[in-house]
Design a protein around this motif. Structure first.
Motif, PDB file in Angstrom:
ATOM      1  N   ARG A   1       0.786  -1.231   0.000  1.00  0.00           N
ATOM      2  CA  ARG A   1       0.000   0.000   0.000  1.00  0.00           C
ATOM      3  C   ARG A   1       0.821   1.287   0.000  1.00  0.00           C
ATOM      4  NH1 ARG A   1      -4.672   2.370   0.315  1.00  0.00           N
ATOM      5  NH2 ARG A   1      -5.030   4.159   1.692  1.00  0.00           N
ATOM      6  N   SER A   2       1.964   1.320   0.660  1.00  0.00           N
ATOM      7  CA  SER A   2       2.624   2.596   0.927  1.00  0.00           C
ATOM      8  C   SER A   2       3.752   2.908  -0.059  1.00  0.00           C
ATOM      9  CB  SER A   2       3.207   2.605   2.342  1.00  0.00           C
ATOM     10  OG  SER A   2       2.183   2.482   3.300  1.00  0.00           O
ATOM     11  N   VAL A   3       3.851   4.194  -0.406  1.00  0.00           N
ATOM     12  CA  VAL A   3       5.002   4.732  -1.120  1.00  0.00           C
ATOM     13  C   VAL A   3       5.571   5.829  -0.229  1.00  0.00           C
ATOM     14  CG1 VAL A   3       5.871   5.863  -3.191  1.00  0.00           C
ATOM     15  CG2 VAL A   3       3.947   4.259  -3.364  1.00  0.00           C
ATOM     16  N   ILE A   4       6.748   5.583   0.329  1.00  0.00           N
ATOM     17  CA  ILE A   4       7.391   6.535   1.233  1.00  0.00           C
ATOM     18  C   ILE A   4       8.375   7.367   0.423  1.00  0.00           C
ATOM     19  CG2 ILE A   4       8.833   6.777   3.291  1.00  0.00           C
ATOM     20  CD1 ILE A   4       7.706   4.044   4.201  1.00  0.00           C
ATOM     21  N   VAL A   5       8.278   8.680   0.544  1.00  0.00           N
ATOM     22  CA  VAL A   5       9.082   9.577  -0.288  1.00  0.00           C
ATOM     23  C   VAL A   5      10.010  10.412   0.583  1.00  0.00           C
ATOM     24  CG1 VAL A   5       9.046  11.352  -2.076  1.00  0.00           C
ATOM     25  CG2 VAL A   5       7.179   9.676  -1.950  1.00  0.00           C
ATOM     26  N   TYR A   6      11.315  10.193   0.421  1.00  0.00           N
ATOM     27  CA  TYR A   6      12.341  10.985   1.088  1.00  0.00           C
ATOM     28  C   TYR A   6      12.731  12.162   0.194  1.00  0.00           C
ATOM     29  CZ  TYR A   6      13.299   7.618   4.821  1.00  0.00           C
ATOM     30  OH  TYR A   6      13.209   6.819   5.936  1.00  0.00           O
TER      31      TYR A   6
ATOM     32  N   GLY B   1      16.198   4.418  -4.194  1.00  0.00           N
ATOM     33  CA  GLY B   1      14.913   3.748  -4.088  1.00  0.00           C
ATOM     34  C   GLY B   1      15.088   2.363  -3.514  1.00  0.00           C
ATOM     35  N   GLU B   2      14.004   1.827  -3.016  1.00  0.00           N
ATOM     36  CA  GLU B   2      14.024   0.487  -2.433  1.00  0.00           C
ATOM     37  C   GLU B   2      12.603  -0.050  -2.443  1.00  0.00           C
ATOM     38  OE1 GLU B   2      16.508  -1.477   1.176  1.00  0.00           O
ATOM     39  OE2 GLU B   2      15.135   0.124   1.774  1.00  0.00           O
ATOM     40  N   ALA B   3      12.461  -1.349  -2.674  1.00  0.00           N
ATOM     41  CA  ALA B   3      11.147  -1.990  -2.644  1.00  0.00           C
ATOM     42  C   ALA B   3      11.212  -3.180  -1.700  1.00  0.00           C
ATOM     43  CB  ALA B   3      10.736  -2.444  -4.048  1.00  0.00           C
ATOM     44  N   TRP B   4      10.272  -3.264  -0.804  1.00  0.00           N
ATOM     45  CA  TRP B   4      10.210  -4.350   0.166  1.00  0.00           C
ATOM     46  C   TRP B   4       9.129  -5.339  -0.249  1.00  0.00           C
ATOM     47  CZ3 TRP B   4      10.335  -1.767   5.725  1.00  0.00           C
ATOM     48  CH2 TRP B   4      11.502  -1.003   5.845  1.00  0.00           C
TER      49      TRP B   4
ATOM     50  N   ILE C   1      10.069   2.733  -1.393  1.00  0.00           N
ATOM     51  CA  ILE C   1      10.703   3.924  -0.834  1.00  0.00           C
ATOM     52  C   ILE C   1      11.447   4.638  -1.963  1.00  0.00           C
ATOM     53  CG2 ILE C   1      12.232   4.817   0.964  1.00  0.00           C
ATOM     54  CD1 ILE C   1      11.857   2.152   2.439  1.00  0.00           C
ATOM     55  N   LEU C   2      11.241   5.939  -2.089  1.00  0.00           N
ATOM     56  CA  LEU C   2      11.807   6.688  -3.198  1.00  0.00           C
ATOM     57  C   LEU C   2      12.469   7.977  -2.716  1.00  0.00           C
ATOM     58  CD1 LEU C   2       8.756   6.443  -5.621  1.00  0.00           C
ATOM     59  CD2 LEU C   2      10.891   5.170  -5.846  1.00  0.00           C
ATOM     60  N   SER C   3      13.501   8.383  -3.419  1.00  0.00           N
ATOM     61  CA  SER C   3      14.089   9.709  -3.259  1.00  0.00           C
ATOM     62  C   SER C   3      13.384  10.642  -4.238  1.00  0.00           C
ATOM     63  CB  SER C   3      15.591   9.660  -3.564  1.00  0.00           C
ATOM     64  OG  SER C   3      16.067  10.922  -3.998  1.00  0.00           O
TER      65      SER C   3
ATOM     66  N   HIS D   1      17.219   6.253 -17.244  1.00  0.00           N
ATOM     67  CA  HIS D   1      17.071   6.144 -15.793  1.00  0.00           C
ATOM     68  C   HIS D   1      15.689   6.634 -15.346  1.00  0.00           C
ATOM     69  CE1 HIS D   1      21.256   5.122 -14.563  1.00  0.00           C
ATOM     70  NE2 HIS D   1      21.496   5.594 -15.770  1.00  0.00           N
ATOM     71  N   ASN D   2      15.044   5.819 -14.523  1.00  0.00           N
ATOM     72  CA  ASN D   2      13.757   6.187 -13.938  1.00  0.00           C
ATOM     73  C   ASN D   2      13.592   5.367 -12.662  1.00  0.00           C
ATOM     74  OD1 ASN D   2      10.902   6.173 -13.256  1.00  0.00           O
ATOM     75  ND2 ASN D   2      10.558   7.146 -15.243  1.00  0.00           N
ATOM     76  N   VAL D   3      13.833   5.987 -11.508  1.00  0.00           N
ATOM     77  CA  VAL D   3      13.844   5.247 -10.249  1.00  0.00           C
ATOM     78  C   VAL D   3      12.472   4.667  -9.917  1.00  0.00           C
ATOM     79  CG1 VAL D   3      13.383   7.266  -8.787  1.00  0.00           C
ATOM     80  CG2 VAL D   3      14.619   5.304  -7.843  1.00  0.00           C
ATOM     81  N   VAL D   4      11.399   5.341 -10.333  1.00  0.00           N
ATOM     82  CA  VAL D   4      10.065   4.812 -10.035  1.00  0.00           C
ATOM     83  C   VAL D   4       9.831   3.519 -10.811  1.00  0.00           C
ATOM     84  CG1 VAL D   4       7.604   5.307  -9.941  1.00  0.00           C
ATOM     85  CG2 VAL D   4       9.249   7.179  -9.682  1.00  0.00           C
ATOM     86  N   ILE D   5      10.102   3.535 -12.106  1.00  0.00           N
ATOM     87  CA  ILE D   5       9.944   2.331 -12.909  1.00  0.00           C
ATOM     88  C   ILE D   5      10.847   1.216 -12.383  1.00  0.00           C
ATOM     89  CG2 ILE D   5      10.384   1.339 -15.200  1.00  0.00           C
ATOM     90  CD1 ILE D   5       9.293   3.940 -16.400  1.00  0.00           C
ATOM     91  N   HIS D   6      12.062   1.571 -11.985  1.00  0.00           N
ATOM     92  CA  HIS D   6      12.996   0.582 -11.433  1.00  0.00           C
ATOM     93  C   HIS D   6      12.400  -0.138 -10.228  1.00  0.00           C
ATOM     94  CE1 HIS D   6      17.254  -0.757 -10.614  1.00  0.00           C
ATOM     95  NE2 HIS D   6      16.702  -0.962  -9.419  1.00  0.00           N
TER      96      HIS D   6
END
Length: 251
Positions: A94-99, A125-128, A134-136, A149-154
């Protein structure tokens, strides 16, 4: 019956929470893969972005402030991989945490000698598994500025990879796809690129892709959407497998 109920719910969500035209045009301006789509696919992507914002909790931390246009942009990036798959491929989290910027997760590793080490590697970025993405935000805004490069797609590619239970570069393939062919092409390409790297040959992709098979799948997925022509030119067999999996042909 269930399809009718589902379609009614989708129409209800889209009707109640439409993405304003200004926000949508901003998202298209800053999301190159979406901008390349035809009108029909853009309309589908807009619906998926609406559903993503309805189902997922976008949680800015450390002083990040996301306005509605920012949220639409993030959702647009996130839904590119599932344009032809559907929002249900993102079930189970459910969650997308944005730093605000690159972040350093607090994590301990134990080496072969039993010594505990604290990791301190900054991440974009990181996915659990069954947990948050988790995204920058700084890196989200860099999408399209550095080719491929696309951190969200990654990170969303990692989420799709995890649907089989393991993050191993082997997402759940469609019925008509050949699992052995996928494994042969990805593993042989991986081995060839690793050999090129050892021999000092310039790689056609980010060397980070060779960290492990999961990162390889995520990096080539970024290229597939952001820079499909170079991927098709240098790794045509990989490109072909991704067209079958994502059911898209971005060239």
């Amino acid at each position: 019956m269930f399809d009718k109920i589902r379609n009614w719910r989708v129409r209800r969500i889209v009707a109640r929470h439409p993405i304003p035209d200004g926000f949508w045009q901003n998202a298209l301006q800053h999301c190159l893969p979406a901008r390349r789509l035809g009108a029909s696919d853009q309309a589908t992507l807009r619906v998926l972005a609406t559903l993503f914002l309805d189902r997922k909790s976008l949680e800015p931390v450390k002083g990040v402030e996301l306005d509605d246009a920012d949220r639409v942009l993030l959702a647009t990036h996130a839904c590119m991989p599932i344009l032809k798959l559907g929002i249900d491929w993102y079930d189970g989290w459910r969650s997308v945490i944005v730093y605000p910027d690159a972040f350093i997760p607090r994590r301990q590793q134990v080496d072969a000698a039993g010594v505990v080490h604290q990791t301190n590697t900054p991440l974009a970025g990181e996915a659990w598994g069954r947990g948050p993405v988790i995204l920058s935000w700084a890196d989200v805004l860099e999408a399209g500025k550095k080719p491929g490069h696309n951190v969200v797609i990654h990170e969303m590619a990692h989420k799709l990879d995890m649907l089989n239970g393991d993050t191993n570069g082997f997402p759940p393939l469609h019925r008509r796809m050949d699992r052995r062919e996928w494994w042969r092409i990805f593993s042989s390409t991986w081995d060839r690129l690793k050999e090129d790297q050892r021999n000092g040959i310039e790689l056609p992709i980010d060397p980070y892709a060779l960290e492990n098979p999961a990162e390889f799948f995520a990096v080539v997925s970024e290229l597939f959407f952001e820079a499909p022509a170079p991927l098709h030119q240098h790794l045509p067999a990989i490109y072909q497998q991704l067209t079958q999996f994502y059911r898209q042909h971005p060239l």
